[in-house]
Structures are given as structure tokens and as C-alpha cells.
Scaffold this motif. Structure first.
Motif, mmCIF file in Angstrom:
data_model
loop_
_atom_site.group_PDB
_atom_site.id
_atom_site.type_symbol
_atom_site.label_atom_id
_atom_site.label_comp_id
_atom_site.label_asym_id
_atom_site.label_seq_id
_atom_site.Cartn_x
_atom_site.Cartn_y
_atom_site.Cartn_z
ATOM 1 N N ALA A 71 0.204 4.621 0.421
ATOM 2 C CA ALA A 71 -0.730 5.162 -0.444
ATOM 3 C C ALA A 71 -1.553 6.179 0.000
ATOM 4 O O ALA A 71 -1.975 7.043 -0.837
ATOM 5 C CB ALA A 71 -1.595 3.941 -0.715
ATOM 6 N N LEU A 72 -1.793 6.264 1.473
ATOM 7 C CA LEU A 72 -2.325 7.558 1.714
ATOM 8 C C LEU A 72 -1.657 8.475 2.379
ATOM 9 O O LEU A 72 -1.542 9.687 1.804
ATOM 10 C CB LEU A 72 -3.576 7.088 2.769
ATOM 11 N N GLY A 73 -1.233 8.487 3.622
ATOM 12 C CA GLY A 73 -0.231 9.354 3.992
ATOM 13 C C GLY A 73 0.734 9.937 3.503
ATOM 14 O O GLY A 73 0.921 11.158 3.240
ATOM 15 N N TYR A 74 1.711 9.301 2.787
ATOM 16 C CA TYR A 74 2.849 9.707 2.114
ATOM 17 C C TYR A 74 2.813 10.471 0.834
ATOM 18 O O TYR A 74 3.078 11.466 0.747
ATOM 19 C CB TYR A 74 3.910 8.580 1.943
ATOM 20 N N LEU A 75 1.921 9.751 -0.115
ATOM 21 C CA LEU A 75 1.713 10.039 -1.190
ATOM 22 C C LEU A 75 0.733 11.287 -1.330
ATOM 23 O O LEU A 75 0.973 12.174 -2.052
ATOM 24 C CB LEU A 75 1.225 8.822 -2.251
ATOM 25 N N PHE A 76 -0.230 11.505 -0.422
ATOM 26 C CA PHE A 76 -1.054 12.573 -0.298
ATOM 27 C C PHE A 76 -0.020 13.661 -0.195
ATOM 28 O O PHE A 76 -0.323 14.818 -0.456
ATOM 29 C CB PHE A 76 -2.179 12.326 0.717
ATOM 30 N N THR A 95 -3.615 -1.642 -8.785
ATOM 31 C CA THR A 95 -2.841 -2.301 -9.619
ATOM 32 C C THR A 95 -2.173 -3.522 -8.640
ATOM 33 O O THR A 95 -1.813 -4.668 -9.342
ATOM 34 C CB THR A 95 -1.879 -1.450 -10.289
ATOM 35 N N TYR A 96 -1.812 -3.284 -7.802
ATOM 36 C CA TYR A 96 -0.816 -3.861 -6.819
ATOM 37 C C TYR A 96 -1.580 -5.092 -6.481
ATOM 38 O O TYR A 96 -1.165 -6.137 -5.715
ATOM 39 C CB TYR A 96 0.229 -3.439 -5.825
ATOM 40 N N HIS A 97 -3.082 -5.347 -6.602
ATOM 41 C CA HIS A 97 -3.884 -6.316 -6.346
ATOM 42 C C HIS A 97 -4.265 -7.295 -7.612
ATOM 43 O O HIS A 97 -5.140 -8.069 -7.319
ATOM 44 C CB HIS A 97 -5.314 -5.906 -5.855
ATOM 45 N N LEU A 98 -3.655 -6.651 -8.787
ATOM 46 C CA LEU A 98 -3.931 -7.428 -10.144
ATOM 47 C C LEU A 98 -3.847 -8.608 -10.151
ATOM 48 O O LEU A 98 -4.445 -9.447 -10.717
ATOM 49 C CB LEU A 98 -3.415 -6.614 -11.110
ATOM 50 N N TYR A 99 -2.943 -9.370 -9.344
ATOM 51 C CA TYR A 99 -2.626 -10.622 -9.065
ATOM 52 C C TYR A 99 -3.762 -11.511 -8.841
ATOM 53 O O TYR A 99 -3.814 -12.978 -9.335
ATOM 54 C CB TYR A 99 -1.417 -11.035 -8.361
ATOM 55 N N GLN A 100 -4.579 -10.945 -8.208
ATOM 56 C CA GLN A 100 -5.879 -11.601 -7.851
ATOM 57 C C GLN A 100 -6.890 -11.698 -9.086
ATOM 58 O O GLN A 100 -7.837 -12.514 -8.956
ATOM 59 C CB GLN A 100 -6.433 -11.084 -6.636
ATOM 60 N N GLY A 101 -6.572 -11.083 -9.961
ATOM 61 C CA GLY A 101 -7.685 -11.045 -11.240
ATOM 62 C C GLY A 101 -8.285 -9.808 -11.583
ATOM 63 O O GLY A 101 -8.209 -8.794 -10.516
ATOM 64 N N PRO A 102 -8.941 -9.470 -12.744
ATOM 65 C CA PRO A 102 -9.326 -8.196 -12.880
ATOM 66 C C PRO A 102 -10.463 -7.755 -11.896
ATOM 67 O O PRO A 102 -10.608 -6.476 -11.721
ATOM 68 C CB PRO A 102 -10.151 -8.255 -14.226
ATOM 69 N N GLY A 103 -11.210 -8.606 -11.121
ATOM 70 C CA GLY A 103 -12.083 -8.298 -10.266
ATOM 71 C C GLY A 103 -11.433 -7.544 -9.132
ATOM 72 O O GLY A 103 -12.125 -6.510 -8.572
ATOM 73 N N ALA A 104 -10.527 -7.930 -8.602
ATOM 74 C CA ALA A 104 -9.557 -7.313 -7.727
ATOM 75 C C ALA A 104 -9.240 -6.033 -7.809
ATOM 76 O O ALA A 104 -9.290 -5.161 -6.982
ATOM 77 C CB ALA A 104 -8.510 -8.138 -7.120
ATOM 78 N N PHE A 105 -9.059 -5.771 -9.359
ATOM 79 C CA PHE A 105 -8.481 -4.418 -9.586
ATOM 80 C C PHE A 105 -9.832 -3.443 -9.479
ATOM 81 O O PHE A 105 -9.572 -2.207 -8.984
ATOM 82 C CB PHE A 105 -8.147 -4.362 -11.111
ATOM 83 N N VAL A 106 -11.067 -4.017 -9.912
ATOM 84 C CA VAL A 106 -12.166 -3.147 -9.677
ATOM 85 C C VAL A 106 -12.573 -2.902 -7.996
ATOM 86 O O VAL A 106 -12.683 -1.608 -7.769
ATOM 87 C CB VAL A 106 -13.351 -3.887 -10.207
ATOM 88 N N GLY A 107 -12.602 -3.827 -7.351
ATOM 89 C CA GLY A 107 -12.850 -3.538 -5.778
ATOM 90 C C GLY A 107 -11.850 -2.791 -5.161
ATOM 91 O O GLY A 107 -12.393 -1.994 -4.686
ATOM 92 N N ASN A 108 -10.493 -2.869 -5.547
ATOM 93 C CA ASN A 108 -9.828 -2.045 -4.957
ATOM 94 C C ASN A 108 -9.427 -0.806 -5.458
ATOM 95 O O ASN A 108 -9.446 0.218 -4.722
ATOM 96 C CB ASN A 108 -8.206 -2.720 -4.928
ATOM 97 N N LEU A 109 -9.988 -0.576 -6.730
ATOM 98 C CA LEU A 109 -10.141 1.034 -7.293
ATOM 99 C C LEU A 109 -11.291 1.329 -6.306
ATOM 100 O O LEU A 109 -11.068 2.664 -5.786
ATOM 101 C CB LEU A 109 -10.397 0.691 -8.646
ATOM 102 N N ALA A 110 -12.349 0.857 -6.239
ATOM 103 C CA ALA A 110 -13.632 1.415 -5.426
ATOM 104 C C ALA A 110 -13.066 1.868 -4.038
ATOM 105 O O ALA A 110 -13.309 2.752 -3.476
ATOM 106 C CB ALA A 110 -14.668 0.597 -5.673
ATOM 107 N N MET A 111 -12.344 0.833 -3.360
ATOM 108 C CA MET A 111 -11.999 0.852 -1.979
ATOM 109 C C MET A 111 -10.880 2.331 -1.917
ATOM 110 O O MET A 111 -11.211 2.967 -1.089
ATOM 111 C CB MET A 111 -11.479 -0.174 -1.511
ATOM 112 N N GLY A 112 -10.142 2.234 -2.901
ATOM 113 C CA GLY A 112 -9.258 3.697 -2.915
ATOM 114 C C GLY A 112 -9.850 4.773 -3.130
ATOM 115 O O GLY A 112 -9.334 5.682 -2.294
ATOM 116 N N LEU A 113 -10.828 4.719 -3.960
ATOM 117 C CA LEU A 113 -11.503 6.109 -4.207
ATOM 118 C C LEU A 113 -12.423 6.489 -2.841
ATOM 119 O O LEU A 113 -12.145 7.734 -2.323
ATOM 120 C CB LEU A 113 -12.553 5.830 -5.241
ATOM 121 N N LEU A 114 -12.754 5.331 -2.161
ATOM 122 C CA LEU A 114 -13.411 5.824 -0.884
ATOM 123 C C LEU A 114 -12.618 6.135 0.201
ATOM 124 O O LEU A 114 -12.682 7.302 0.747
ATOM 125 C CB LEU A 114 -14.318 4.496 -0.522
ATOM 126 N N PHE A 115 -11.538 5.624 0.096
ATOM 127 C CA PHE A 115 -10.448 5.775 1.458
ATOM 128 C C PHE A 115 -9.977 7.139 1.053
ATOM 129 O O PHE A 115 -9.672 8.152 1.935
ATOM 130 C CB PHE A 115 -9.197 4.830 1.278
#
Length: 259
Positions: free
Chosen positions: A168-173, A196-216
Motif C-alpha cells: 500500500a505504501l512502498g509499491y503503489l507509491f 476498504t479491506y478493513h470494511l469487514y469490521q464495520g463502517p467504523g473500521a473504514f473511517v479509522g483506517n482511512l484516517a490512518m492511511g491518510l496520515l501514513f
């Protein structure tokens, strides 16, 4: 006259990206989308459902151990592929992925600081999401207690860190830059994939991992160094996976367990 290898075409790069994602994170994203649709259309409310991250794979201990090792080993294959694709003949061989072997102590320290910046807000979001029914009850460690349980959970944390951050970071960037994408389109696209690949944990996981992804993504675009994110991701997952039995016993309601 010596021949010069030409750069891969845009079409070839898109096919390559599609294949890499289909072998790992993209496949997980598709399954997660299907799973969240299943969960949201199920008669059981989302907040009463459970997701087990590291389930037992056999009722026979020796085969459970073997299956766990196989799952972890094969989960690293997409990482080996991107290392092969971006390997450089001159040192640093994995410089295109953000790994140059310099400043390991500084990068590790940066990873620890990232844990502090992400861990507490992440726990707060999970608590809020559970109270609002945005998260399913997450069981990070579905394994029985064996001599190998903690080592397997630590290996699982390492696998998740390596697989996600290398791709998600090294290769895709690296590849999306070759396709002419700017920093923020790359950051947003990779963050949406992570969420998206954390959606199975619920919509909250989408929001949390989106924020983490933006920071990372923002930090990686500024530094170009992958090791801090590998360290941070591993430490977060290791703490969650190994600490789950104690946390679940201490706060059973948080994990959807009877008191």
C-alpha cells in the motif's frame, strides 16, 4: 551497439498493479465489500456480530500450527513479488520501496512515536464505534492457548505489517508515480484501499483506517522511508493480538462478550 531496456508501458504497469493487488490486498478488499454487505443485510445487528482476525484452522493442535504457518508464509508472497519487480541492481536494492538500510534506529524511534499518535485515538474510535454500532466485536486472537500461540500471533502481526505497508505504501507509491500521479491522488487512493479491506469490521473500521492511511501516506510522501510504518503497524497489531485475552477479560462488554 548496446541495447537499452525501455521503461514499462502504462498498460503494462496497470496490468502489473492489478495482478499484485489481486494476489493480496485487492482480493481482501473485494471480500471485505461482500462481507460488509452480508453483515448489513443480516438479521443480527452489526454491533452484535463478531469478526475473528486470527481464527483456529483445525481442532488438532499440530495441524492448526501447520496451517497457521502456511497462511502466514503464503501471505508474504505478494511482498516477494513487489520486491522482485522493484529490485534494483545497485544498492540500495529496495530503495524504490523506501528501504535503504540506513538510520534503522531513527526509523524505529519514528515508528514508536507513530504508535503513540495512532494507538490512543484508534482505541477511542473503536470505543465510540462499538457504542454506536459502527464496529462488529473484533476478536483479534481466536486461537486456543498453546506453546506456539504468542509466537504465531507475533508472526501474524509481522505478516500484516509487511504485506500492507510494502504494497500500500512502498509499491503503489512507486508505480503510481511512474504513471504520473501526484502525491495527494496517490495518498487518497491508497488510503481508500486500506480502508476498504478493513470494511469487514464495520463502517467504523473504514473511517479509522482511512484516517490512518491518510496520515501514513502523507508522512511517507514527505520522508520516503518505509521502516517507520512497518515498525508502527507491527507494534500496534502485536499489542492488539497478544493483549486481547487480558483486555477481553478486563472489559468483556467492549468485545461483545458476556460479563
Amino acid at each position: 551497439m548496446a541495447s537499452t531496456a525501455s521503461a514499462p508501458s502504462r498498460t503494462r504497469l496497470w496490468w502489473e498493479i492489478g495482478i499484485v493487488l489481486a494476489l493480496g490486498l485487492g482480493q481482501s478488499a473485494i471480500y471485505a465489500i461482500v462481507q460488509i454487505v452480508y453483515r448489513l443485510t443480516d438479521e443480527t445487528p452489526l454491533g452484535d456480530q463478531t469478526a475473528t482476525l486470527n481464527p483456529s484452522r483445525s481442532d488438532r493442535e499440530v495441524f492448526d500450527f501447520i496451517y497457521q504457518l502456511l497462511s502466514i508464509g503464503f501471505g508474504i508472497v505478494p511482498v516477494l513479488l513487489v520486491c522482485f519487480l522493484l529490485w534494483q541492481s545497485r544498492r540500495p536494492h529496495l530503495g524504490a520501496l523506501g528501504l535503504d538500510g540506513t538510520k534503522p534506529a531513527r526509523d524505529t524511534g519514528s515508528g514508536v512515536l507513530l504508535v503513540l499518535a495512532i494507538g490512543v485515538p484508534g482505541l477511542g474510535l473503536y470505543l465510540l464505534g462499538r457504542s454506536l454500532g459502527w464496529f462488529v466485536a473484533v476478536n483479534p486472537a481466536g486461537l486456543d492457548a498453546h506453546w506456539w500461540t504468542v509466537p504465531i500471533l507475533l508472526l501474524s502481526a509481522a505478516r500484516a505489517s509487511i504485506q500492507e505497508e510494502f504494497v500500500a505504501l512502498g509499491y503503489l507509491f512507486a508505480r503510481l508515480r511512474q504513471l504520473g500521479w501526484g502525491p495527494w491522488p496517490i495518498i487518497i487512493a491508497t488510503s481508500v484501499l486500506r480502508a476498504t479491506y478493513h470494511l469487514y469490521q464495520g463502517p467504523g473500521a473504514f473511517v479509522g483506517n482511512l484516517a490512518m492511511g491518510l496520515l501514513f501516506g502523507w508522512l511517507f510522501a514527505r520522508t520516503g522511508r518505509l521502516l517507520p510504518f512497518l515498525v508502527a503497524h507491527f507494534l500496534i497489531d502485536a499489542a492488539v493480538f497478544v493483549g486481547y485475552p487480558w483486555a477481553a477479560a478486563t472489559w468483556p462488554a467492549l468485545f461483545g462478550l458476556p460479563g
